[in-house]
Write an enzyme that holds these catalytic residues in place. Structure first.
Site, short mmCIF file in Angstrom:
data_model
loop_
_atom_site.label_atom_id
_atom_site.label_comp_id
_atom_site.label_asym_id
_atom_site.label_seq_id
_atom_site.Cartn_x
_atom_site.Cartn_y
_atom_site.Cartn_z
N HIS A 52 0.56 -1.13 -0.07
CA HIS A 52 -0.01 -0.07 -0.31
C HIS A 52 0.87 1.37 -0.31
CE1 HIS A 52 -4.07 -1.92 0.50
NE2 HIS A 52 -3.13 -2.86 1.13
N ASP A 56 3.44 9.13 -0.37
CA ASP A 56 2.35 8.07 -0.15
C ASP A 56 2.07 7.43 -1.51
OD1 ASP A 56 0.35 7.63 1.56
OD2 ASP A 56 -0.80 9.47 2.02
O1 F6P Z 1 0.06 0.59 4.66
C1 F6P Z 1 -0.30 1.89 5.42
C2 F6P Z 1 -0.27 1.24 6.45
O2 F6P Z 1 0.82 0.34 7.71
C3 F6P Z 1 -1.50 0.51 6.61
O3 F6P Z 1 -1.73 -0.44 7.95
C4 F6P Z 1 -2.58 1.31 7.76
O4 F6P Z 1 -3.42 1.87 7.18
C5 F6P Z 1 -1.35 3.30 8.32
O5 F6P Z 1 -0.73 2.88 7.71
C6 F6P Z 1 -2.21 3.07 9.69
O6 F6P Z 1 -0.87 2.78 10.33
P1 F6P Z 1 -0.32 1.52 11.48
O7 F6P Z 1 -0.79 -0.01 11.73
O8 F6P Z 1 1.23 1.04 11.56
O9 F6P Z 1 -1.17 2.09 12.74
#
Ligand code: F6P
Length: 477
Positions: A161, A369
């Site tokens: 992502h 991003d």
């Molecule tokens: O893809 C980015 C990401 O790691 C997603 O898994 C999640 O939506 C966001 O960042 C939030 O991150 P964390 O799970 O570390 O709170």
């Protein structure tokens, strides 16, 4: 007459799991995965969000409609080394082009590999031979290898992502030879944009000396490995409907009343250095300095839930933003007007949809991003007859689709200030045209198509590939 063949079961694997009404918070990833999984049914496997000082014990399953949510706890040292350590202090900054912030340690790498093995051990207990497995994000790059080593021959796809930088940056990751080629154990590796996919392909060709056997296909270890571009979308029309209702709620009305007729500018981001929030604050400060006619006439609402609070860089960014907001409000504010409203509280999806619709402009200016779904949701939420204007970083994946936004360089605070002035002063005709162009693209790439396209590509039979050896995590020709 033969009935339709039942679809194989879908098993989604990600670090966070969006268990309905559960404690875990999966953010943008949850927004993307949940509708796809609900449509098809299956399993969502990952971390429960709980940290334990004892033996984590067996996985827990919660069934909600057609989805089984299977979660495991993490031991404290796993959480420190895997999540806070390698995933968020090494991979996250490097994949966001921030070599300066990466803090590598062999111990954290060990924890990262250990937790991937731990995931594989638990998955082994639930995987059936014909399951389709779809793994998400940078926390789980070596998971397919761990599963293959346990004999699983399932179709396994991977979607990242976040961005993938060019090989010149990837090779600065210590032990990249162990980690990046391990992605070759997946059948399909999906990226948000062409730029990310090309960067990865260039790593495979330049660093691993692999040859492409077709446009998007590499032959690795006798298997075909596809590389594809699957930009994550939002549920465009559904979000537009939600925003239409949400703008009428008591909450949004109260916010609007409190603005006393001033135009609202909105920013919504997790508190993360990749989001460019201090740079954006500087841009807003320049805007107030360079375009004084707007003073007292606009309010900038920045909603920024804290995240990854166990990591120093995240505490630092929180302090920097707080101080900058204080300085701006101190310098420009009046007894009756606060230029920046800075809020760390997370808001519901409905509340955000309403606020997006009510905002005359959105500042979405990450330094880097993968996609940025706030940008897409802001476009989806607008009233097409009187839309607000999106000011968007050219370094967000969303800029590839929302090309009719005002695209800016987030490092150029004067440029962002000029764009903000232009957004607020933009004539209705131009606003409508820009919005219609962006909205059309987003309807064409609705979230439902994202998952369908990825899974259809993953399930497509692979072309046969000449055997090339992939040994001990190192790809060789
Ligand atoms: O893809 C980015 C990401 O790691 C997603 O898994 C999640 O939506 C966001 O960042 C939030 O991150 P964390 O799970 O570390 O709170």
């Amino acid at each position: 007459m033969l009935g339709e063949m039942p679809l194989p079961r879908l098993v989604i694997v990600s670090n966070r799991v969006g268990v309905p009404e559960g404690g875990a918070r999966a953010g943008g990833l949850e927004v993307a995965i949940r509708p796809a999984l609900k449509r098809r049914g299956g399993v969502w496997f990952g971390w429960s969000g709980r940290i334990t000082d004892e033996d984590p014990g067996p996985a827990k399953t919660a069934q909600h409609d057609n989805v089984a949510y299977v979660t495991i706890d993490l031991r404290r040292d796993d959480y420190d080394e895997f999540y806070n350590g390698f995933a968020n202090r090494v991979l996250w900054p490097i994949l966001h082009y921030r070599l300066d912030l990466a803090e590598f340690s062999r111990r954290d790498l060990g924890g990262y590999l250990r937790v991937n093995e731990y995931f594989a051990r638990h998955l082994e207990k639930i995987l059936k031979d014909d399951d389709i497995v779809w793994v998400h994000d940078y926390h789980l790059m070596p998971l397919a290898q761990a599963l293959r080593e346990r004999g699983h021959k399932n179709k396994i796809g991977f979607f990242i992502h976040i961005p993938c930088p060019p090989p010149e940056i990837l090779t600065a990751l210590p032990n990249h030879e162990r980690l990046i080629p391990a992605l070759g154990f997946y059948d399909l590796i999906g990226f948000q944009t062409e730029v990310d996919a090309n960067n990865f392909s260039r790593y495979l060709t330049d660093e691993c000396r692999l040859k492409q056997v077709a446009d998007d296909t590499f032959a690795i270890d006798g298997r075909s490995v596809r590389v594809g571009v699957f930009p994550v979308g939002v549920e465009t029309e559904a979000f537009a409907r939600l925003a239409r209702r949400a703008v009428e709620t008591a909450f949004v009305r109260e916010v609007l009343d409190s603005l006393s007729g001033r135009a609202m500018i909105i920013g919504v981001d997790r508190l993360d250095y990749s989001k460019g929030i201090p740079e954006r604050m500087h841009a807003f400060e320049r805007f107030l300095a360079n375009f004084p006619d707007w003073r007292g006439k606009v309010t900038y609402l920045q909603i920024t839930p804290r995240s990854r609070t166990g990591i120093q860089e995240y505490a630092d960014i929180g302090r920097t933003v707080g101080e900058t907001v204080g300085r701006i409000n101190g310098a420009y504010g009046e007894a009756s007007w606060t230029p920046v409203r800075y809020i760390n509280k997370a808001h519901s999806r409905t509340a955000l949809a309403g606020l997006y619709r009510a905002a005359r402009a959105a500042l979405v200016t990450p330094l880097r991003d993968g996609m940025n779904l706030v940008a897409k949701e802001y476009v989806a939420a607008q009233n097409p007859d009187d839309p607000g204007v999106l000011v968007l970083s050219r370094f967000a994946g969303a800029a590839h689709e929302c090309a009719a936004a005002l695209l800016v360089n987030p490092y150029d605070s004067e440029g962002v200030a000029i764009a903000l002035n232009r957004a607020l002063a933009m004539p209705l005709d131009e606003r409508r045209q820009r919005h219609a162009a962006n909205f059309k693209v987003l309807v064409g790439n609705d979230l439902s198509r994202w998952a369908e396209r990825f899974l259809a590509t993953l399930e497509k039979p692979a072309m046969s590939a000449a055997p090339l050896r992939l040994a001990a995590g190192r790809v060789r020709t």
